[in-house]
Design a protein around this motif. Structure first.
Motif, short mmCIF file in Angstrom:
data_model
loop_
_atom_site.label_atom_id
_atom_site.label_comp_id
_atom_site.label_asym_id
_atom_site.label_seq_id
_atom_site.Cartn_x
_atom_site.Cartn_y
_atom_site.Cartn_z
N ARG A 225 0.84 -1.19 0.00
CA ARG A 225 0.00 0.00 0.00
C ARG A 225 0.89 1.25 0.00
O ARG A 225 2.08 1.20 0.23
CB ARG A 225 -0.93 -0.02 1.21
N TYR A 226 0.26 2.40 -0.25
CA TYR A 226 0.98 3.64 -0.49
C TYR A 226 1.92 4.02 0.65
O TYR A 226 3.10 4.27 0.43
CB TYR A 226 -0.03 4.77 -0.75
N ASP B 255 -0.39 -2.37 -8.24
CA ASP B 255 -1.00 -1.36 -9.11
C ASP B 255 -2.51 -1.32 -8.93
O ASP B 255 -3.27 -1.68 -9.80
CB ASP B 255 -0.64 -1.66 -10.57
N TYR B 256 -2.95 -0.84 -7.76
CA TYR B 256 -4.39 -0.75 -7.50
C TYR B 256 -4.93 0.65 -7.71
O TYR B 256 -6.13 0.88 -7.67
CB TYR B 256 -4.72 -1.24 -6.08
N SER B 257 -4.05 1.61 -7.96
CA SER B 257 -4.45 3.00 -8.11
C SER B 257 -3.39 3.73 -8.93
O SER B 257 -2.20 3.38 -8.85
CB SER B 257 -4.57 3.63 -6.72
N PRO B 258 -3.79 4.75 -9.68
CA PRO B 258 -2.79 5.51 -10.46
C PRO B 258 -1.66 6.09 -9.60
O PRO B 258 -0.53 6.20 -10.05
CB PRO B 258 -3.61 6.62 -11.11
N LYS B 259 -1.97 6.42 -8.35
CA LYS B 259 -0.91 6.99 -7.49
C LYS B 259 0.21 6.00 -7.23
O LYS B 259 1.34 6.37 -7.00
CB LYS B 259 -1.49 7.52 -6.18
N MET B 260 -0.11 4.70 -7.31
CA MET B 260 0.93 3.70 -7.09
C MET B 260 1.91 3.68 -8.26
O MET B 260 3.12 3.61 -8.06
CB MET B 260 0.30 2.33 -6.87
N ASP C 264 2.50 6.16 -10.19
CA ASP C 264 3.25 7.41 -10.08
C ASP C 264 4.39 7.27 -9.08
O ASP C 264 5.51 7.75 -9.33
CB ASP C 264 2.33 8.56 -9.64
N SER D 255 0.90 -6.10 -11.07
CA SER D 255 -0.56 -6.13 -11.10
C SER D 255 -1.06 -6.80 -9.82
O SER D 255 -0.34 -7.60 -9.20
CB SER D 255 -1.06 -6.89 -12.33
#
Length: 94
Positions: A2-3, A20-25, A27, A40
């Motif tokens: 997690r982030y 890769d569960y969110s675009p912020k990851m 990034d 993934s």
């Protein structure tokens, strides 16, 4: 990962496979200068292990990422301080 766990890894210059569960990851992986890998969420354990092995020795990349993170943090802190100072200045005139 997690982030905030990934941020902790970056602060401690540790290799990290980010899910890769969110675009912020994605990034964050981009900001790692190659020190992190993106996986993934449905990747097999073997794939995640291979990704980890591919980044395990990239210490210099993680060092660059930490320098960039600290630089960005310093800029954020200075902007926040300017805002706080302005709010306090306006409040003092009431």
């Amino acid at each position: 990962m997690r982030y905030h766990g990934a941020i902790a890894a970056m602060l401690n210059q540790r290799p990290c496979v980010v899910l890769d569960y969110s675009p912020k990851m994605a990034d964050l992986v981009g900001e790692s200068h190659g020190g992190f890998a993106l996986s993934s969420v449905d990747a097999s354990p073997a794939t995640v292990a291979e990704l980890f092995e591919s980044i395990a020795d990239r210490r210099s990349e993680r060092s660059e990422a930490l320098t960039a993170l600290r630089s960005g943090s310093a800029l954020n802190q200075s902007v926040i301080q300017l805002l706080v100072d302005e709010v306090e200045r306006r409040g003092a005139g009431r």
